[in-house]
Design an enzyme around this catalytic site. Structure first.
Site, short mmCIF file in Angstrom:
data_model
loop_
_atom_site.label_atom_id
_atom_site.label_comp_id
_atom_site.label_asym_id
_atom_site.label_seq_id
_atom_site.Cartn_x
_atom_site.Cartn_y
_atom_site.Cartn_z
N LYS A 13 0.83 -1.22 0.00
CA LYS A 13 0.00 0.00 0.00
C LYS A 13 0.86 1.27 0.00
O LYS A 13 0.68 2.15 -0.82
CB LYS A 13 -0.93 0.01 1.23
N ARG A 88 -9.44 0.08 9.13
CA ARG A 88 -9.02 -1.31 9.30
C ARG A 88 -10.11 -2.16 9.94
O ARG A 88 -9.92 -3.36 10.13
CB ARG A 88 -7.79 -1.36 10.19
N ARG A 127 11.57 -5.90 4.46
CA ARG A 127 11.22 -4.48 4.41
C ARG A 127 12.17 -3.62 5.24
O ARG A 127 12.55 -3.97 6.35
CB ARG A 127 9.79 -4.32 4.95
N ARG A 161 11.37 -2.14 10.86
CA ARG A 161 10.33 -1.87 11.85
C ARG A 161 10.31 -2.94 12.92
O ARG A 161 10.47 -4.12 12.62
CB ARG A 161 8.96 -1.81 11.14
N ARG A 172 -0.25 -10.06 12.82
CA ARG A 172 -0.84 -8.97 12.02
C ARG A 172 -1.65 -9.53 10.86
O ARG A 172 -2.69 -8.98 10.48
CB ARG A 172 0.26 -8.02 11.52
P1 AMP Z 1 0.93 -0.28 9.45
O1 AMP Z 1 2.11 0.62 9.33
O2 AMP Z 1 -0.23 0.20 8.64
O3 AMP Z 1 1.27 -1.73 9.17
O4 AMP Z 1 0.46 -0.21 10.98
C1 AMP Z 1 1.31 -0.62 12.03
C2 AMP Z 1 0.49 -0.84 13.30
O5 AMP Z 1 -0.15 0.38 13.69
C3 AMP Z 1 -0.63 -1.85 13.17
O6 AMP Z 1 -0.19 -3.19 13.34
C4 AMP Z 1 -1.56 -1.40 14.30
O7 AMP Z 1 -1.06 -1.78 15.56
C5 AMP Z 1 -1.45 0.12 14.22
N1 AMP Z 1 -2.45 0.69 13.28
C6 AMP Z 1 -2.21 1.31 12.09
N2 AMP Z 1 -3.35 1.70 11.51
C7 AMP Z 1 -4.37 1.32 12.34
C8 AMP Z 1 -5.77 1.42 12.31
N3 AMP Z 1 -6.41 1.98 11.27
N4 AMP Z 1 -6.47 0.90 13.35
C9 AMP Z 1 -5.86 0.33 14.39
N5 AMP Z 1 -4.53 0.18 14.50
C10 AMP Z 1 -3.77 0.68 13.48
#
Ligand code: AMP
Length: 216
Positions: A13, A88, A127, A161, A172
């Site tokens: 994404k 999400r 990554r 990360r 996840r």
């Molecule tokens: P991402 O960078 O999008 O993979 O997000 C990393 C982490 O941030 C996720 O595993 C969640 O813990 C938290 N997170 C990001 N976006 C959301 C969301 N829309 N709702 C809830 N938790 C989120």
């Protein structure tokens, strides 16, 4: 132009949103990036989010939605956006509809980026991210940086990360299947869903996304 990029962690994404956001002159809003920045700065929001993020769980809906309501009211976002990582859950999608309705706006399209689990795992384990300009790289693919561990765009040192380890990745992906995948049907029913299979090199996939949202 108001788009959501939907897809499992590692689907790409952020990788596709970056160049399209520059091309379309609208911001990419990544909830993950905003939350990580808050964790880094040790803000109240960051302290609330940290333990969930470390476990690969979702941060509670009300926390993320409050944060997004604020971000979406900023002038750059009122003109349009690509959302990466939000919504999400169905509850977040309903909250987003409300926020946009209050601005008298609606979504143009939801791009659902599909990739196999095998590819996702390969991508997440390779990554690397730039903590400064948020560019994404991958040491397992052609997206590796020109100089090892250095961002091509801004020269900052790259990081892995902390949630890109095998145990958290498995968690996840399970959370995605259970809580986020239902959004595919949610947006299909609204007639907004555009699914693309993200196999191939980045320029081809960018073209597929451009074609999928054309006219929206
Ligand atoms: P991402 O960078 O999008 O993979 O997000 C990393 C982490 O941030 C996720 O595993 C969640 O813990 C938290 N997170 C990001 N976006 C959301 C969301 N829309 N709702 C809830 N938790 C989120």
């Amino acid at each position: 132009m108001r788009f959501i990029f939907l897809g499992a962690p590692g689907a790409g994404k952020g990788t596709y949103a970056g160049p399209l956001s520059r091309e379309w002159k609208i911001p990419t809003i990544s909830t993950g990036d905003i939350l990580r920045e808050n964790v880094k700065q040790n803000t109240e929001l960051g302290r609330q989010a940290k333990t969930y993020m470390e476990r690969g769980a979702l941060v509670p809906d009300e926390v993320v939605t409050g944060m997004m309501a604020e971000r979406l009211s900023e002038p750059d976002a009122v003109r349009g956006f690509i959302l990466d990582g939000y919504p999400r859950t169905i509850q977040q999608a309903e909250a987003l509809d409300k926020i946009l309705a209050e601005q008298n706006h609606g979504l143009n399209a939801v791009v659902n980026i599909e990739v196999s689990r095998e590819v996702i795992i390969q991508r997440l384990t390779g990554r690397r991210a730039c903590p400064q300009c948020h560019a994404n790289y991958n040491v397992n693919t052609s997206l590796r940086p020109r100089v090892e561990n250095v961002c091509d765009r801004c020269g900052a040192g790259l990081i892995t990360r902390s949630d890109d380890n095998e145990e958290t990745i498995t968690q996840r992906l399970a959370v995605y299947a259970e809580q986020t995948a239902p959004l595919i049907d949610f947006y299909r029913q609204d007639g907004l869903l555009r699914s693309i299979t993200a196999i191939g090199e980045v320029p081809e996939i960018l073209n597929a996304i451009r074609a999928a949202v054309k006219g929206n």
